[in-house]
Design a protein around this motif. Sequence first.
Motif, PDB file in Angstrom:
ATOM      1  N   GLY A   1     -37.974   9.972  85.677  1.00  0.00           N
ATOM      2  CA  GLY A   1     -36.919  10.971  85.676  1.00  0.00           C
ATOM      3  C   GLY A   1     -35.702  10.465  84.916  1.00  0.00           C
ATOM      4  N   ILE A   2     -34.651  11.262  84.948  1.00  0.00           N
ATOM      5  CA  ILE A   2     -33.394  10.914  84.281  1.00  0.00           C
ATOM      6  C   ILE A   2     -32.390  10.515  85.360  1.00  0.00           C
ATOM      7  CG2 ILE A   2     -31.571  11.714  82.727  1.00  0.00           C
ATOM      8  CD1 ILE A   2     -34.319  11.683  81.399  1.00  0.00           C
ATOM      9  N   PRO A   3     -32.104   9.225  85.543  1.00  0.00           N
ATOM     10  CA  PRO A   3     -31.254   8.783  86.651  1.00  0.00           C
ATOM     11  C   PRO A   3     -29.880   9.457  86.622  1.00  0.00           C
ATOM     12  CG  PRO A   3     -32.316   6.906  85.589  1.00  0.00           C
ATOM     13  CD  PRO A   3     -32.585   8.098  84.724  1.00  0.00           C
ATOM     14  N   GLY A   4     -29.494  10.044  87.745  1.00  0.00           N
ATOM     15  CA  GLY A   4     -28.186  10.677  87.845  1.00  0.00           C
ATOM     16  C   GLY A   4     -28.151  12.108  87.366  1.00  0.00           C
ATOM     17  N   LYS A   5     -29.244  12.614  86.817  1.00  0.00           N
ATOM     18  CA  LYS A   5     -29.269  13.973  86.261  1.00  0.00           C
ATOM     19  C   LYS A   5     -28.901  15.020  87.306  1.00  0.00           C
ATOM     20  CE  LYS A   5     -32.663  17.255  84.294  1.00  0.00           C
ATOM     21  NZ  LYS A   5     -33.152  18.019  85.447  1.00  0.00           N
ATOM     22  N   GLY A   6     -29.477  14.911  88.497  1.00  0.00           N
ATOM     23  CA  GLY A   6     -29.205  15.899  89.535  1.00  0.00           C
ATOM     24  C   GLY A   6     -27.736  15.980  89.890  1.00  0.00           C
ATOM     25  N   GLU A   7     -27.100  14.831  89.997  1.00  0.00           N
ATOM     26  CA  GLU A   7     -25.678  14.818  90.342  1.00  0.00           C
ATOM     27  C   GLU A   7     -24.828  15.340  89.190  1.00  0.00           C
ATOM     28  OE1 GLU A   7     -22.303  11.773  92.155  1.00  0.00           O
ATOM     29  OE2 GLU A   7     -24.432  11.272  92.283  1.00  0.00           O
ATOM     30  N   LEU A   8     -25.153  14.967  87.964  1.00  0.00           N
ATOM     31  CA  LEU A   8     -24.381  15.427  86.805  1.00  0.00           C
ATOM     32  C   LEU A   8     -24.450  16.944  86.677  1.00  0.00           C
ATOM     33  CD1 LEU A   8     -25.465  12.674  84.243  1.00  0.00           C
ATOM     34  CD2 LEU A   8     -23.147  13.003  85.141  1.00  0.00           C
ATOM     35  N   LEU A   9     -25.649  17.522  86.822  1.00  0.00           N
ATOM     36  CA  LEU A   9     -25.790  18.971  86.677  1.00  0.00           C
ATOM     37  C   LEU A   9     -25.135  19.714  87.835  1.00  0.00           C
ATOM     38  CD1 LEU A   9     -29.415  19.448  85.294  1.00  0.00           C
ATOM     39  CD2 LEU A   9     -27.261  19.329  84.052  1.00  0.00           C
ATOM     40  N   THR A  10     -25.268  19.191  89.052  1.00  0.00           N
ATOM     41  CA  THR A  10     -24.640  19.840  90.203  1.00  0.00           C
ATOM     42  C   THR A  10     -23.127  19.816  90.076  1.00  0.00           C
ATOM     43  OG1 THR A  10     -26.502  19.240  91.631  1.00  0.00           O
ATOM     44  CG2 THR A  10     -24.426  19.794  92.720  1.00  0.00           C
ATOM     45  N   THR A  11     -22.581  18.694  89.630  1.00  0.00           N
ATOM     46  CA  THR A  11     -21.133  18.582  89.468  1.00  0.00           C
ATOM     47  C   THR A  11     -20.622  19.602  88.451  1.00  0.00           C
ATOM     48  OG1 THR A  11     -21.232  16.223  89.992  1.00  0.00           O
ATOM     49  CG2 THR A  11     -19.249  17.004  88.878  1.00  0.00           C
ATOM     50  N   LEU A  12     -21.342  19.747  87.332  1.00  0.00           N
ATOM     51  CA  LEU A  12     -20.920  20.704  86.306  1.00  0.00           C
ATOM     52  C   LEU A  12     -21.054  22.136  86.827  1.00  0.00           C
ATOM     53  CD1 LEU A  12     -19.905  21.222  83.465  1.00  0.00           C
ATOM     54  CD2 LEU A  12     -22.275  21.145  82.651  1.00  0.00           C
ATOM     55  N   SER A  13     -22.146  22.435  87.519  1.00  0.00           N
ATOM     56  CA  SER A  13     -22.349  23.775  88.044  1.00  0.00           C
ATOM     57  C   SER A  13     -21.243  24.140  89.044  1.00  0.00           C
ATOM     58  CB  SER A  13     -23.718  23.863  88.724  1.00  0.00           C
ATOM     59  OG  SER A  13     -24.175  25.188  88.802  1.00  0.00           O
ATOM     60  N   LEU A  14     -20.911  23.232  89.937  1.00  0.00           N
ATOM     61  CA  LEU A  14     -19.858  23.499  90.925  1.00  0.00           C
ATOM     62  C   LEU A  14     -18.507  23.687  90.242  1.00  0.00           C
ATOM     63  CD1 LEU A  14     -20.896  20.997  93.731  1.00  0.00           C
ATOM     64  CD2 LEU A  14     -20.981  23.491  93.856  1.00  0.00           C
ATOM     65  N   TRP A  15     -18.258  22.919  89.184  1.00  0.00           N
ATOM     66  CA  TRP A  15     -17.003  23.075  88.436  1.00  0.00           C
ATOM     67  C   TRP A  15     -16.919  24.473  87.837  1.00  0.00           C
ATOM     68  CZ3 TRP A  15     -15.617  23.955  83.289  1.00  0.00           C
ATOM     69  CH2 TRP A  15     -14.277  23.704  82.968  1.00  0.00           C
ATOM     70  N   TRP A  16     -18.031  24.947  87.279  1.00  0.00           N
ATOM     71  CA  TRP A  16     -18.035  26.283  86.680  1.00  0.00           C
ATOM     72  C   TRP A  16     -17.903  27.372  87.736  1.00  0.00           C
ATOM     73  CZ3 TRP A  16     -16.693  27.700  82.165  1.00  0.00           C
ATOM     74  CH2 TRP A  16     -16.982  26.944  81.025  1.00  0.00           C
ATOM     75  N   PHE A  17     -18.588  27.221  88.875  1.00  0.00           N
ATOM     76  CA  PHE A  17     -18.423  28.202  89.941  1.00  0.00           C
ATOM     77  C   PHE A  17     -16.947  28.324  90.322  1.00  0.00           C
ATOM     78  CE2 PHE A  17     -23.047  27.678  91.266  1.00  0.00           C
ATOM     79  CZ  PHE A  17     -23.382  29.007  91.058  1.00  0.00           C
ATOM     80  N   ASP A  18     -16.266  27.176  90.401  1.00  0.00           N
ATOM     81  CA  ASP A  18     -14.844  27.183  90.754  1.00  0.00           C
ATOM     82  C   ASP A  18     -14.014  27.872  89.675  1.00  0.00           C
ATOM     83  OD1 ASP A  18     -12.605  26.306  92.463  1.00  0.00           O
ATOM     84  OD2 ASP A  18     -12.107  24.993  90.792  1.00  0.00           O
ATOM     85  N   GLN A  19     -14.282  27.551  88.406  1.00  0.00           N
ATOM     86  CA  GLN A  19     -13.552  28.203  87.311  1.00  0.00           C
ATOM     87  C   GLN A  19     -13.721  29.716  87.371  1.00  0.00           C
ATOM     88  OE1 GLN A  19     -11.590  26.433  84.824  1.00  0.00           O
ATOM     89  NE2 GLN A  19     -11.897  24.998  86.514  1.00  0.00           N
ATOM     90  N   LEU A  20     -14.962  30.157  87.563  1.00  0.00           N
ATOM     91  CA  LEU A  20     -15.250  31.583  87.538  1.00  0.00           C
ATOM     92  C   LEU A  20     -14.800  32.287  88.819  1.00  0.00           C
ATOM     93  CD1 LEU A  20     -18.775  31.305  85.919  1.00  0.00           C
ATOM     94  CD2 LEU A  20     -16.695  32.165  84.813  1.00  0.00           C
ATOM     95  N   ALA A  21     -14.506  31.501  89.846  1.00  0.00           N
ATOM     96  CA  ALA A  21     -13.950  32.085  91.070  1.00  0.00           C
ATOM     97  C   ALA A  21     -12.452  32.310  90.948  1.00  0.00           C
ATOM     98  CB  ALA A  21     -14.262  31.201  92.270  1.00  0.00           C
ATOM     99  N   GLY A  22     -11.910  32.045  89.758  1.00  0.00           N
ATOM    100  CA  GLY A  22     -10.505  32.341  89.504  1.00  0.00           C
ATOM    101  C   GLY A  22      -9.678  31.175  89.036  1.00  0.00           C
TER     102      GLY A  22
END
Length: 297
Positions: free
Chosen positions: A54-75
Motif C-alpha cells: 500500500g501507500i503508507p499514510g495515504k488514508g490519513e492524507l486523503l481523509t485530512t484533505l476531504s475533511l478540509w474541503w467539507f469544512d470549506q464547503l460548509a461555509g
Amino acid sequence: MSDALEIPGWKHVYSGKVRDLYVPADTPDGESAERMLVVASDRVSAFDVVLSPGIPGKGELLTTLSLWWFDQLAGADGGERVPNHLASEEIPAEVAGRAMIVRSLDMLPVECVVRGYLTGSGWAEYVESGTVCGIPLPEGLQNGDRLPEPIYTPAYKAPMGEHDENISYAQTVDLVGEERAAALRDRSLEIYRRAAAAAEAKGLILADTKFEFGLDDEGVLRLADEVLTSDSSRYWDAASWQTGTTPAERMASFDKQIVRDWLAANWDKQGEPPSLPAEIVERTVARYRELLERMTA
C-alpha cells in the motif's frame, strides 16, 4: 484484500478496494444503521486490482484533505453552506486521522462528474467525435486545454463490483426525477467552481472531479463520500500546465498516476500484478502530501 481492524463499539460490515465500513456494534444483522464509520486504508488500486504494498499514510492524507474541503464547503470559504454527511462524533483512537463518522443516507445512483479541462477519456472521445460524453465542444482543442465552461457529465453508479457508465442528463432525470437531477447538476457545478477558484489561488488547477450525494430522513440533499481528494479529482500544477511542452509535463497530476503508469508499463493485466517498487510508493505518497500541504497552507 481487507486489513480491517477490530474497533471496540463498531462492527465491520464491508471492505472495498480502499475503504472499510463499520456500523455500531449493537446494530442487528441485516438492518441499516443511523450512522457509519468510514475508514480510509492505505490500500491502493489501479486497473480494478488492489496492489501491494500500500501507500503508507495515504488514508490519513486523503481523509485530512476531504475533511478540509467539507469544512470549506460548509461555509469556511465564504460561500453558501453545502450540507454534508458528517456526524459530530469522536473518532475511535484506533483509526484517528483516517476515518469519518457519517450519517447514513439514501444514496442517489448518480456519480456527479464535472470537467473543467479536456483530458483522460474525454480527450479520447473528443479526438474521435468532437464531443465529451455526447456534449459538442469547439474544434481545435488540445489535450489538457481548459474548456470554455465547466461541463457536467454524470455517470450511473453501478452496483458494487460493476463498472460505472456515463449517462446523459436526460437519463439522470429518468433515474431521480427532473427536480433532483437539476439539483445534482447545479450543486455539482457550483461546488466545482468554488473549489477550482480555491485551487487556482494556491497555484493549482482542478481539472475534473466527481461528487456523490444522498438524501437524509428529511429529504435534504447532502454531499457524501469523499470530496475533492486526489483519489476523486485531477489536480495539476498551474505553472507546469502553462509552461509544459508535452501532455505529461502539462498534466502531471497529484494522485496515483505514477502507480498507473508504472503498472501499465510492467504488467499485461494477466494474473497477479507485480509488487510496486519502493521508489514508486515514495513518489506517490510525496505527491499526495504535496497536494494537501499546498491546498491547506
